[in-house]
Design a protein around this motif. Structure first.
Motif, PDB file in Angstrom:
ATOM      1  N   MET A   1      -8.791 -18.862  56.334  1.00 17.81           N
ATOM      2  CA  MET A   1      -7.876 -18.937  55.214  1.00 17.81           C
ATOM      3  C   MET A   1      -6.500 -18.392  55.591  1.00 17.81           C
ATOM      4  SD  MET A   1      -7.536 -19.699  52.004  1.00 17.81           S
ATOM      5  CE  MET A   1      -7.564 -19.191  50.345  1.00 17.81           C
ATOM      6  N   LEU A   2      -6.478 -17.232  56.270  1.00 16.33           N
ATOM      7  CA  LEU A   2      -5.219 -16.628  56.675  1.00 16.33           C
ATOM      8  C   LEU A   2      -4.444 -17.539  57.615  1.00 16.33           C
ATOM      9  CD1 LEU A   2      -3.239 -14.257  56.736  1.00 16.33           C
ATOM     10  CD2 LEU A   2      -4.595 -13.306  58.621  1.00 16.33           C
ATOM     11  N   ILE A   3      -5.152 -18.142  58.552  1.00 17.53           N
ATOM     12  CA  ILE A   3      -4.474 -19.021  59.516  1.00 17.53           C
ATOM     13  C   ILE A   3      -3.871 -20.218  58.799  1.00 17.53           C
ATOM     14  CG2 ILE A   3      -4.812 -20.552  61.499  1.00 17.53           C
ATOM     15  CD1 ILE A   3      -6.931 -18.521  62.489  1.00 17.53           C
ATOM     16  N   ALA A   4      -4.617 -20.822  57.895  1.00 18.01           N
ATOM     17  CA  ALA A   4      -4.112 -21.992  57.164  1.00 18.01           C
ATOM     18  C   ALA A   4      -2.885 -21.636  56.332  1.00 18.01           C
ATOM     19  CB  ALA A   4      -5.207 -22.567  56.274  1.00 18.01           C
ATOM     20  N   GLY A  65       3.678  -9.580  59.994  1.00 14.89           N
ATOM     21  CA  GLY A  65       3.389 -10.582  58.973  1.00 14.89           C
ATOM     22  C   GLY A  65       3.657 -10.048  57.578  1.00 14.89           C
ATOM     23  N   ALA A  66       3.282  -8.804  57.341  1.00 18.46           N
ATOM     24  CA  ALA A  66       3.511  -8.193  56.031  1.00 18.46           C
ATOM     25  C   ALA A  66       5.004  -8.048  55.757  1.00 18.46           C
ATOM     26  CB  ALA A  66       2.818  -6.834  55.963  1.00 18.46           C
ATOM     27  N   LEU A  67       5.759  -7.620  56.762  1.00 20.62           N
ATOM     28  CA  LEU A  67       7.208  -7.480  56.588  1.00 20.62           C
ATOM     29  C   LEU A  67       7.876  -8.840  56.377  1.00 20.62           C
ATOM     30  CD1 LEU A  67       7.924  -4.754  59.275  1.00 20.62           C
ATOM     31  CD2 LEU A  67       8.015  -4.480  56.783  1.00 20.62           C
ATOM     32  N   ALA A  68       7.435  -9.836  57.128  1.00 17.37           N
ATOM     33  CA  ALA A  68       7.992 -11.185  56.968  1.00 17.37           C
ATOM     34  C   ALA A  68       7.662 -11.735  55.589  1.00 17.37           C
ATOM     35  CB  ALA A  68       7.445 -12.112  58.053  1.00 17.37           C
ATOM     36  N   GLY A  69       6.426 -11.552  55.152  1.00 19.13           N
ATOM     37  CA  GLY A  69       6.034 -12.016  53.823  1.00 19.13           C
ATOM     38  C   GLY A  69       6.843 -11.345  52.731  1.00 19.13           C
ATOM     39  N   ALA A  70       7.029 -10.032  52.846  1.00 21.28           N
ATOM     40  CA  ALA A  70       7.832  -9.307  51.855  1.00 21.28           C
ATOM     41  C   ALA A  70       9.269  -9.812  51.856  1.00 21.28           C
ATOM     42  CB  ALA A  70       7.782  -7.809  52.144  1.00 21.28           C
ATOM     43  N   GLY A  71       9.820 -10.032  53.040  1.00 17.01           N
ATOM     44  CA  GLY A  71      11.188 -10.556  53.136  1.00 17.01           C
ATOM     45  C   GLY A  71      11.315 -11.934  52.521  1.00 17.01           C
ATOM     46  N   CYS A  99       6.337 -21.804  46.627  1.00 15.40           N
ATOM     47  CA  CYS A  99       6.399 -21.072  47.896  1.00 15.40           C
ATOM     48  C   CYS A  99       6.131 -19.588  47.687  1.00 15.40           C
ATOM     49  CB  CYS A  99       7.751 -21.288  48.573  1.00 15.40           C
ATOM     50  SG  CYS A  99       7.906 -22.917  49.322  1.00 15.40           S
ATOM     51  N   ALA A 100       6.596 -19.037  46.575  1.00 21.89           N
ATOM     52  CA  ALA A 100       6.325 -17.625  46.278  1.00 21.89           C
ATOM     53  C   ALA A 100       4.827 -17.387  46.110  1.00 21.89           C
ATOM     54  CB  ALA A 100       7.093 -17.186  45.027  1.00 21.89           C
ATOM     55  N   VAL A 101       4.151 -18.295  45.428  1.00 22.47           N
ATOM     56  CA  VAL A 101       2.702 -18.178  45.267  1.00 22.47           C
ATOM     57  C   VAL A 101       2.010 -18.303  46.626  1.00 22.47           C
ATOM     58  CG1 VAL A 101       0.653 -19.296  44.275  1.00 22.47           C
ATOM     59  CG2 VAL A 101       2.695 -18.933  42.862  1.00 22.47           C
ATOM     60  N   LEU A 102       2.480 -19.214  47.453  1.00 21.06           N
ATOM     61  CA  LEU A 102       1.916 -19.398  48.788  1.00 21.06           C
ATOM     62  C   LEU A 102       2.077 -18.133  49.635  1.00 21.06           C
ATOM     63  CD1 LEU A 102       0.682 -21.351  50.905  1.00 21.06           C
ATOM     64  CD2 LEU A 102       3.017 -22.058  51.433  1.00 21.06           C
ATOM     65  N   LEU A 107      -0.054 -12.907  51.818  1.00 24.27           N
ATOM     66  CA  LEU A 107      -0.089 -11.446  51.850  1.00 24.27           C
ATOM     67  C   LEU A 107      -1.450 -10.907  51.406  1.00 24.27           C
ATOM     68  CD1 LEU A 107       3.498 -10.607  50.591  1.00 24.27           C
ATOM     69  CD2 LEU A 107       2.575 -10.226  52.896  1.00 24.27           C
ATOM     70  N   VAL A 108      -2.030 -11.525  50.390  1.00 23.53           N
ATOM     71  CA  VAL A 108      -3.366 -11.117  49.938  1.00 23.53           C
ATOM     72  C   VAL A 108      -4.387 -11.369  51.049  1.00 23.53           C
ATOM     73  CG1 VAL A 108      -5.222 -11.653  48.310  1.00 23.53           C
ATOM     74  CG2 VAL A 108      -2.883 -11.369  47.487  1.00 23.53           C
ATOM     75  N   ALA A 109      -4.323 -12.523  51.685  1.00 22.46           N
ATOM     76  CA  ALA A 109      -5.250 -12.839  52.778  1.00 22.46           C
ATOM     77  C   ALA A 109      -5.055 -11.889  53.953  1.00 22.46           C
ATOM     78  CB  ALA A 109      -5.069 -14.288  53.226  1.00 22.46           C
ATOM     79  N   LEU A 110      -3.815 -11.439  54.136  1.00 21.23           N
ATOM     80  CA  LEU A 110      -3.511 -10.493  55.208  1.00 21.23           C
ATOM     81  C   LEU A 110      -4.026  -9.094  54.869  1.00 21.23           C
ATOM     82  CD1 LEU A 110      -1.989 -10.410  57.949  1.00 21.23           C
ATOM     83  CD2 LEU A 110       0.060  -9.775  56.664  1.00 21.23           C
ATOM     84  N   GLY A 111      -4.312  -8.870  53.604  1.00 11.31           N
ATOM     85  CA  GLY A 111      -4.813  -7.570  53.169  1.00 11.31           C
ATOM     86  C   GLY A 111      -3.749  -6.672  52.573  1.00 11.31           C
TER      87      GLY A 111
END
Length: 114
Positions: A1-4, A65-71, A99-102, A107-111
């Motif tokens: 899921m995270l990879i997709a 990934g978390a920092l990129a997602g937050a940005g 895109c925000a939901v995506l 981020l949720v999948a990343l933990g």
């Protein structure tokens, strides 16, 4: 899921960012519509490409990934605010929201709790 989620979001932001960075005609029109200069739109495109790279790097270095997602979520919040400011509705506002939901799902999948 995270990879997709990572690959899907990265592709979307890479394509959108490249179009903005290259100042393709549709992006120049969007910049004018929203009151941004082409130079500012190119900067947004560079941020989108950096975010896409960060999402992919997040597969091996989760903190990136978390920092990129937050940005990217901050960038998308700015997009939503801009669309609301210029009275856009529906199809003009939907891509930023989707895109925000995506990204939030990534981020949720990343933990990470967005």
């Amino acid at each position: 899921m995270l990879i997709a989620l990572s690959v899907l979001a990265a592709v979307i932001f890479l394509l959108s960012g490249a179009a903005s960075l290259l100042a393709l005609a549709p992006m120049r029109e969007r910049a004018a519509h929203t009151g941004f200069s082409v130079t500012a739109y190119r900067g947004i495109g560079a941020l989108q490409i950096a975010g896409a790279a960060g999402l992919l790097l997040g597969l091996t270095v989760p903190v990136l990934g978390a920092l990129a997602g937050a940005g990217l979520l901050l960038l998308l919040a700015g997009a939503v605010i801009t669309h609301v400011r210029v009275h856009d509705r529906g199809r003009d506002l939907a891509p930023a929201l989707v895109c925000a939901v995506l990204v939030a799902g990534y981020l949720v999948a990343l933990g990470v709790s967005p």
